[in-house]
Design an enzyme around this catalytic site. Structure first.
Site, mmCIF file in Angstrom:
data_model
loop_
_atom_site.group_PDB
_atom_site.id
_atom_site.type_symbol
_atom_site.label_atom_id
_atom_site.label_comp_id
_atom_site.label_asym_id
_atom_site.label_seq_id
_atom_site.Cartn_x
_atom_site.Cartn_y
_atom_site.Cartn_z
ATOM 1 N N ALA A 120 0.881 -1.368 0.310
ATOM 2 C CA ALA A 120 0.123 0.016 0.505
ATOM 3 C C ALA A 120 0.610 1.077 -0.438
ATOM 4 C CB ALA A 120 -1.092 -0.085 1.476
ATOM 5 N N ASN A 188 1.841 -4.854 7.409
ATOM 6 C CA ASN A 188 2.466 -5.207 6.247
ATOM 7 C C ASN A 188 3.719 -3.710 5.156
ATOM 8 O OD1 ASN A 188 1.314 -7.732 6.377
ATOM 9 N ND2 ASN A 188 0.106 -6.850 5.066
ATOM 10 N N HIS A 218 -0.354 6.866 4.388
ATOM 11 C CA HIS A 218 0.640 6.333 4.284
ATOM 12 C C HIS A 218 2.407 8.062 3.976
ATOM 13 C CE1 HIS A 218 -0.515 2.421 5.799
ATOM 14 N NE2 HIS A 218 -0.927 2.393 4.656
#
Length: 267
Positions: A120, A188, A218
């Site tokens: 991601a 992850n 993020h």
């Protein structure tokens, strides 16, 4: 043609299987496996190729590449079984790889490949390049909607009062390794960043709960002799699973597609 088996028929596993079934990737889906066999059978029936639903070790035996899209817990059997059979593998539950240097050593000895999609986030190619030189700091800040955090083990164990938050609140700050243990289903990104950077440099992770948030955001900041790299990605959560970003599934598809191409772009 590359033969692929997929462990896990959640949102990512289904996305990968559907792409293979529709021949969007030049490879063959040869098997599925899931702890919920009934769910896997129903999903297989919806595909044109009707791949067989088999136990994990048979799935590994049938293919050239075994894909894990299940959970960190599944890796404890999946990875050793794949290595024992000399199979390449693609891992989605990247946090489960941290602390298992023995798996990496065995993969090197047996010339097996362990593929880790970028997931991601973006920028791992630049970070890997920068890691050739000296790095000074690496920080990941993940801002998550309350629904993406609700029910996670860390929130349950600590009794984090998510519904009482009226503004962005830092609920975790620590190393990537600690983040992987605290959030096994949503860490992850932190684990991928950790694997891309020399282990001598600590990777700091902050998890921020965002009331009213709709996206998993993020932000990466890495500094070193190369200069400074900053990346911010706003991910739309998967409709099937708010803890999973749509980009994570796309990155796995891109990784599989890259394995079948003669020209590969990026580090």
């Amino acid at each position: 043609m590359l033969k692929i088996g997929i462990l896990g028929v959640g949102s990512i596993g289904q996305s990968l299987a559907t792409a293979l079934d529709q021949k969007r990737i030049d490879a063959e889906l040869v098997a599925l496996s899931d702890q919920d066999r009934e769910k896997a059978e129903a999903f297989s029936a919806s595909l044109r190729s009707h791949p067989p639903v088999v136990p994990v070790r048979e799935l590994i035996e049938r293919g050239d590449l075994a894909v894990e899209a299940a959970s960190q817990a599944a890796l404890c059997d999946f990875v050793p079984s794949s290595l024992a059979r000399g199979r390449d593998m693609l891992i989605m539950s990247v946090g489960g790889l941290l602390g298992h240097d023995d798996w990496f050593r065995e993969a090197e000895e047996k010339r097996c490949h362990i593929y880790v999609p970028s997931g991601a986030i973006a920028g791992l190619d630049g970070i890997k390049s920068a890691s050739i030189g000296r790095l000074e700091s690496a920080v990941l800040t993940s801002r998550k909607p309350l629904e993406a955090l609700r029910g996670t083990q860390f929130v349950l164990d600590r009794g984090v009062p998510l519904d009482s938050f009226n503004e962005e609140t830092v609920i975790f700050e620590g190393s990537a390794e600690e983040a992987a243990r605290a959030f096994p289903t949503t860490s992850n990104v932190a684990a991928s960043l950790r694997l891309a950077i020399d282990r001598a440099l600590p990777v700091r992770v902050r998890v921020v709960a965002v009331p009213g948030g709709r996206k998993n955001v993020h932000e990466i900041d890495v500094q070193g002799e190369f200069g400074r790299l900053t990346v911010s990605v706003e991910n739309v959560p998967s409709k099937a699973n708010p803890r999973t970003s749509q980009l994570a599934a796309f990155s796995a598809l891109a990784t599989l597609a890259n394995l079948t191409r003669s020209v590969r772009v990026g580090t």
